[in-house]
Every structure is written in C-alpha cells, then in structure tokens.
Enzyme design. Structure first.
Site, PDB file in Angstrom:
ATOM      1  N   LYS A 145      78.998  82.014  69.224  1.00 31.02           N
ATOM      2  CA  LYS A 145      79.391  80.638  69.569  1.00 31.02           C
ATOM      3  C   LYS A 145      80.890  80.603  69.834  1.00 31.02           C
ATOM      4  CE  LYS A 145      81.707  79.864  65.592  1.00 31.02           C
ATOM      5  NZ  LYS A 145      83.196  79.747  65.550  1.00 31.02           N
ATOM      6  N   LEU A 171      83.912  84.047  66.558  1.00 30.59           N
ATOM      7  CA  LEU A 171      82.697  83.859  67.351  1.00 30.59           C
ATOM      8  C   LEU A 171      81.447  83.665  66.492  1.00 30.59           C
ATOM      9  CD1 LEU A 171      83.391  86.594  70.049  1.00 30.59           C
ATOM     10  CD2 LEU A 171      83.822  84.115  70.222  1.00 30.59           C
ATOM     11  N   GLY A 172      81.606  83.723  65.172  1.00 29.94           N
ATOM     12  CA  GLY A 172      80.481  83.451  64.284  1.00 29.94           C
ATOM     13  C   GLY A 172      79.410  84.517  64.280  1.00 29.94           C
ATOM     14  N   GLY A 173      79.756  85.750  64.603  1.00 28.88           N
ATOM     15  CA  GLY A 173      78.752  86.790  64.736  1.00 28.88           C
ATOM     16  C   GLY A 173      77.955  87.043  63.475  1.00 28.88           C
ATOM     17  N   SER A 203      77.475  85.047  60.905  1.00 31.09           N
ATOM     18  CA  SER A 203      76.653  83.874  60.626  1.00 31.09           C
ATOM     19  C   SER A 203      75.433  83.825  61.537  1.00 31.09           C
ATOM     20  CB  SER A 203      77.480  82.591  60.803  1.00 31.09           C
ATOM     21  OG  SER A 203      78.502  82.517  59.845  1.00 31.09           O
ATOM     22  N   ASP A 214      79.331  77.916  59.190  1.00 34.08           N
ATOM     23  CA  ASP A 214      78.741  77.742  60.517  1.00 34.08           C
ATOM     24  C   ASP A 214      77.355  78.376  60.649  1.00 34.08           C
ATOM     25  OD1 ASP A 214      79.605  80.346  60.345  1.00 34.08           O
ATOM     26  OD2 ASP A 214      80.688  80.373  62.242  1.00 34.08           O
TER      27      ASP A 214
END
Length: 267
Positions: A8, A95-97, A99, A132
């Site tokens: 994201k 980038l929330g990888g 999560s 997130d």
C-alpha cells in the site's frame, strides 16, 4: 495454497496527537498498489517459516506471519503448516509489506481450512499485529484514523493515472521516524482533502514524517524533487519512509533515478 499480498501507499499522513499509551493518533488514506509478495501454506510435520527473496531483518521465528498463523492454529486446532514467503515488497519503505503478508495469510488460512470467518473477524485477528494490518483484509482505498487501525471506506480511484514508486537504498525505522515529529490537528480532515482535484493535492496533502526523515536522509527529499521535475502531478513519501511515490498523467521512464534506486513502474 498460495496468495499474492500487495503493498500500500499512504495518500497523505497527518499526525494529530500523542496518545497516553505511547502511540500516536493520525489520519491517513491507505491505497493498495500492485507490488506484491507471495505467501504459501504447505502441509508439514511442524509449523515453521521459510523466507525467500529480499532479506528480512530479525529472527524468522518472530515474523508477523508466524504469529498470525499460530494464533489461528491455537483457536481452531489447525494442522501444522510451513509458511513460505517470497519477499518482493521492499522492507523499511513505508509500504506495509509485513502487515500485508500477515493479513493475506489470515485470509489464506480462512480459505484453506474453511473457517468461515467474516471480514470483521479476520480484521480482529489482524489488528493486534500492526496498525495497518487490518486494512489489507478488505484491501480497498480506506481513510484510517485513531492509531491507523480504525477505517472508513473511501471512493478514491487513481486507475487512470500512471503511478511510479522509487525506493532508495535507505531503511527508515518507524521508531526513528516517530522520534522527531510534531503533532497538530489539521484545519481540514484528510478525509475531505482527498476529494480535492489532483492538481490541488500538493498544496494541501502532506506527510508529517517528511520534515524529520528528509533532514536525516536528504536523498529521499531529492527523489521527491526529481519526480516533480519529471512532471509528476503529485509526489509524496509513503508512510514513515523511505519510498516515494508519484502520480503522472502519462507513462514515464526515469533512468536518472534508476541509477541509485529501485524504480517500480505502473504500480
């Protein structure tokens, strides 16, 4: 069984106040992009984790995916699995990888073992793993507030634009990013600002992490400047850094930025 866990970006990030529990309240808009990891569940004699691709700092046994699965395994008496993660999403890039991987693992386990969990139930498993993480259960453009774990769906569609993401060879820790920030309530909520015309975003939609992160890592600020010079209609650091995304009206190539950075086109 396997699944593709996408990253994201944050279309704006306002840090609004410090909480008594040590966290911060914020306003942000999560927007899914096409860069993804691959998460697989394989029947095994014992539950374990195998990571391929990009190296992830820390002990594999502490991986967020393993924590997510073991919680489900305990609650539903699931058989042992090997979790295989092919890591493509850059680490320490906002980038929330991690999560995403955990959330998609929850969805994969729900499917493989026919748990019949609702989105809300899966979000309740994801939420304790990261602010997130629960976003990735529904994985739609979302206005997030409180710690970043309370959501309202938004109608935001960037599909007619060309999105580019630039990841410099810099890892920004979230704790470090939070150490030098100023908090304030915005005069207008990001939930409203996001509906402004794109040409107005630069003047109104900010990332409150940028001043402190740019001061320590001026190369990230330079990337943002170069993206605007290349014709971007809007550019911003994602999350607490270090990646910067840009929205263009047409397809572009950025060979100058490719020399020292990872550049992802059409994300």
């Amino acid at each position: 069984m396997l699944t593709f866990a996408n990253a994201k970006i944050n279309l704006g990030l306002f840090l609004t106040e410090k909480r008594t529990d040590g966290y911060h309240n914020l306003q942000t808009v999560f927007y899914p992009i096409k860069i993804h990891d691959v998460v697989e569940l394989v029947d095994a004699d014992e539950t374990s984790m195998l990571i391929k691709g990009i190296d992830i700092p820390g002990n594999t046994n502490d991986n967020i995916c393993l924590k997510a699965f073991k919680t489900l395994q305990q609650d539903f008496s699931l058989p042992n699995q090997q979790i295989v993660l092919l890591k493509n999403i850059p680490v320490g890039a906002g980038l929330g990888g991690g999560s995403a991987d955990a959330a998609f693992l929850i969805k994969l386990a729900n499917q493989k073992f026919e748990l019949d969990l609702t989105d809300e139930q899966m979000e309740s498993y994801a939420r304790p793993l990261g602010a997130d993480c629960a976003f990735f259960i529904k994985n739609k453009p979302t206005y997030a507030f409180a710690k970043g774990d309370e959501f309202e769906e938004l109608s935001v569609d960037l599909s007619k634009y060309y999105l580019v993401l630039v990841k410099p060879p810099v890892h920004v820790s979230t704790a470090q990013a939070y150490s030098n920030i100023n908090v304030k309530w915005p005069s207008t909520s990001l939930k409203d600002l996001i509906h402004l015309p794109l040409q107005d975003w630069q003047a109104h939609i900010l990332n409150d992490f940028e001043p402190s992160v740019f001061a320590k890592y001026p190369q990230i600020d330079e990337i943002k400047t170069k993206l605007y010079q290349a014709g971007a209609k809007f550019a911003l650091m994602s999350g607490s850094g270090s990646s910067v995304f840009a929205i263009f009206e047409n397809e572009v190539k950025l060979p100058d930025l490719e020399r020292e950075n990872l550049v992802f086109y059409d994300v």
